[in-house]
Design a protein around this motif. Structure first.
Motif, PDB file in Angstrom:
ATOM      1  N   GLU A   1       0.818  -1.211   0.000  1.00 32.13           N
ATOM      2  CA  GLU A   1       0.000   0.000   0.000  1.00 32.13           C
ATOM      3  C   GLU A   1       0.853   1.262   0.000  1.00 32.13           C
ATOM      4  O   GLU A   1       0.474   2.283  -0.567  1.00 32.13           O
ATOM      5  CB  GLU A   1      -0.918   0.002   1.225  1.00 32.13           C
ATOM      6  CG  GLU A   1      -2.044  -1.032   1.130  1.00 32.13           C
ATOM      7  CD  GLU A   1      -2.912  -1.071   2.368  1.00 32.13           C
ATOM      8  OE1 GLU A   1      -3.959  -1.765   2.347  1.00 32.13           O
ATOM      9  OE2 GLU A   1      -2.572  -0.407   3.379  1.00 32.13           O
ATOM     10  N   ALA A   2       2.047   1.182   0.622  1.00 35.65           N
ATOM     11  CA  ALA A   2       2.936   2.345   0.662  1.00 35.65           C
ATOM     12  C   ALA A   2       3.771   2.474  -0.604  1.00 35.65           C
ATOM     13  O   ALA A   2       4.373   3.529  -0.848  1.00 35.65           O
ATOM     14  CB  ALA A   2       3.861   2.248   1.869  1.00 35.65           C
ATOM     15  N   GLY A   3       3.821   1.428  -1.410  1.00 35.36           N
ATOM     16  CA  GLY A   3       4.614   1.476  -2.633  1.00 35.36           C
ATOM     17  C   GLY A   3       6.096   1.239  -2.407  1.00 35.36           C
ATOM     18  O   GLY A   3       6.923   1.615  -3.247  1.00 35.36           O
ATOM     19  N   ALA A   4       6.442   0.590  -1.300  1.00 41.21           N
ATOM     20  CA  ALA A   4       7.848   0.299  -1.006  1.00 41.21           C
ATOM     21  C   ALA A   4       8.238  -1.032  -1.644  1.00 41.21           C
ATOM     22  O   ALA A   4       7.420  -1.954  -1.715  1.00 41.21           O
ATOM     23  CB  ALA A   4       8.077   0.241   0.500  1.00 41.21           C
ATOM     24  N   PRO A   5       9.478  -1.167  -2.102  1.00 38.74           N
ATOM     25  CA  PRO A   5       9.936  -2.454  -2.665  1.00 38.74           C
ATOM     26  C   PRO A   5       9.872  -3.546  -1.604  1.00 38.74           C
ATOM     27  O   PRO A   5      10.314  -3.343  -0.467  1.00 38.74           O
ATOM     28  CB  PRO A   5      11.387  -2.175  -3.072  1.00 38.74           C
ATOM     29  CG  PRO A   5      11.519  -0.685  -3.125  1.00 38.74           C
ATOM     30  CD  PRO A   5      10.544  -0.144  -2.133  1.00 38.74           C
ATOM     31  N   LEU A   6       9.338  -4.697  -1.966  1.00 39.58           N
ATOM     32  CA  LEU A   6       9.226  -5.789  -1.005  1.00 39.58           C
ATOM     33  C   LEU A   6      10.607  -6.310  -0.596  1.00 39.58           C
ATOM     34  O   LEU A   6      11.547  -6.297  -1.396  1.00 39.58           O
ATOM     35  CB  LEU A   6       8.407  -6.932  -1.596  1.00 39.58           C
ATOM     36  CG  LEU A   6       6.903  -6.687  -1.734  1.00 39.58           C
ATOM     37  CD1 LEU A   6       6.254  -7.856  -2.476  1.00 39.58           C
ATOM     38  CD2 LEU A   6       6.248  -6.488  -0.380  1.00 39.58           C
ATOM     39  N   PRO A   7      10.744  -6.777   0.641  1.00 31.58           N
ATOM     40  CA  PRO A   7      12.023  -7.333   1.104  1.00 31.58           C
ATOM     41  C   PRO A   7      12.471  -8.510   0.234  1.00 31.58           C
ATOM     42  O   PRO A   7      11.652  -9.324  -0.199  1.00 31.58           O
ATOM     43  CB  PRO A   7      11.707  -7.789   2.522  1.00 31.58           C
ATOM     44  CG  PRO A   7      10.555  -6.938   2.966  1.00 31.58           C
ATOM     45  CD  PRO A   7       9.734  -6.732   1.734  1.00 31.58           C
TER      46      PRO A   7
END
Length: 457
Positions: free
Chosen positions: A179-185
């Protein structure tokens, strides 16, 4: 032989020790002793059966292991009754008191936090000879990284059989990330990557703290050695010299790691401020995006997070500039030094390191198989997600480090003078009231003075 002169020190520390252990082994009410014999067995005095005394925890984390060992022992040793005694908040106190009185049970619940003090006090029997002679188990198949938690530096003995391959990896809220648009780990991520992701997440969701460490209620304890020491190692330092004679917290490398850890709060503001009350586990109530802990939390989260509330998974710990490091800590079981039935007591605890025992424990989502031969076990295909990447704890054990051992009079990374000095200084720099360079030389000097006194004896 029981070293009674040292009991006074450890009786004073025992309450503190148990509080620290509570993060993975919650204290439980004392329960009356229960006897487990064969079908319809009468008490040992009436039936002529032999008795094996088992002192353990009744906490949820230990229940399955307790049942597994008792049931298997009943099958293989029908001539024995197992008398179970449950410890409570005074667990370590009672162990030392029973040892001083020569009244130890045959088998003890224990944990890595207790290994050094219990061994120093002569409470535990060395199980290595039994393991070496037993054709039914292969001690070499157990990951040495976790087996090492039942050993003491400089001592070749084996004093705890662990239950699970417990190592700290990263649980993360996949829904928050997306939802935040951060790259997944990813398996090759770094702490810089995680911090960058955290800033994206906290900008998009300002009511969330990204890293679930800190606070007063709801976050992981900021002062757990398994969080802190990997940062020291990750910047090229260590807490002690290789020979254990020098405290090395004030080397440039150690101080760089300590300051980088503190900067999660001081500079990046991505961890929970000390003192913040998040009203319960922050990962479950979605007040934090990550939770750094051991495999047991997979089961806890499965039981506590409503299906469909959000997606979550596990990834291996991020890397530091000088490598990837994470802490290891677990509970297990041991044979007491006073047992009159050493072989039978060994037979009782060895069930934990059989393939059958590890498969049964693994199906609870509260234990990770600790046998190397099970790394590709079909068990992982049987376990329904979440977490989908449960194998992260298998992959991540390769980066595990063990707590260094200090002389007992100096304490340990868990408790006593070493812990108190280190963690008070750490809190100072996390609160921005000093830096590692201004605070830790004094800590080093204090610990070194204790080392010098202890090693001079």
């Amino acid at each position: 032989m029981i070293h009674q002169a040292r009991f006074t020190v450890w009786l004073v520390l025992a309450a503190l020790v148990l509080l620290l252990l509570g993060s993975c082994a919650p204290a439980t009410p004392t329960q009356p002793a229960a006897s487990y014999g064969g079908e319809g067995a009468a008490p040992a005095q009436a039936s002529g059966q032999l008795t094996l005394r088992f002192y353990t925890s009744s906490g949820d984390h230990a229940t399955k292991a307790n049942e597994l060992m008792i049931n298997k022992f009943r099958e293989t040793h029908p001539d024995f009754t197992v008398e179970v005694e449950y410890g409570a908040s005074d667990y370590a106190d009672k162990v030392f008191t029973m040892a001083a009185a020569g009244n130890l049970p045959d088998i003890l619940y224990t944990a890595d936090i207790y290994t050094a003090p219990f061994v120093d006090a002569g409470v535990l029997l060395d199980m290595q000879p039994f393991a070496d002679a037993d054709s039914e188990v292969n001690i070499d198949d157990v990951y040495e990284s976790i087996l090492g938690l039942g050993r003491v530096e400089g001592n070749p003995g084996l004093y705890m059989i662990p239950v699970s391959l417990d190592n700290v990896q990263v649980y993360y809220n996949k829904t928050i990330w997306e939802e935040a648009g951060a790259p997944l780990p990813t398996p090759d991520w770094s702490w810089d990557d995680l911090i960058a992701d955290c800033k994206i997440i906290q900008e998009a969701k300002p009511d969330i703290y990204c890293i679930g460490i800190g606070g007063s209620n709801g976050g992981g304890g900021f002062n757990w050695w398994a969080y802190v020491v990997p940062w020291i190692r990750g910047y090229g330092g260590d807490v002690l010299s290789a020979d254990g004679t020098r405290s090395t917290l004030s080397t440039p490398e150690a101080m760089a790691g300590l300051q980088a850890y503190a900067n999660l709060w001081v500079v990046h503001n991505v961890a929970i401020p000390l003192g913040n009350d998040l009203g319960g586990n922050c990962f479950i109530n979605q007040k934090c995006a990550t939770w750094l802990s051991i495999p047991i939390f997979a089961g806890i989260f499965r039981d506590s997070i409503e299906p469909g509330a959000f997606e979550w998974d596990v990834q291996v710990i991020p890397s530091h500039p000088k490598g990837r490091f994470t802490g290891m800590g677990t509970f297990g079981y041991a044979v007491s030094a006073n047992t009159q039935h050493p072989q039978e007591a060994w037979d009782f605890v060895k069930t934990l390191i059989t393939r059958e025992g590890q498969e049964e424990l693994g199906r609870t989502y509260r234990a990770m198989p600790l046998l190397k031969s099970m790394a590709d076990s079909s068990l992982f295909d049987e376990l329904e997600p979440p977490p989908a990447n449960y194998r992260a704890f298998i992959d991540g054990q390769a980066y595990g480090i063990l707590p260094r051992t200090y002389p007992v009079e100096c304490g340990s990374l868990y408790t006593g003078q070493v812990n108190a000095a280190m963690m008070a200084a750490l809190e100072t720099i996390i609160r921005g009231e000093g830096t590692a360079e201004t605070v830790f030389p004094g800590v080093d000097a204090e610990i070194q003075a204790c080392l010098d006194r202890a090693l001079a004896k």
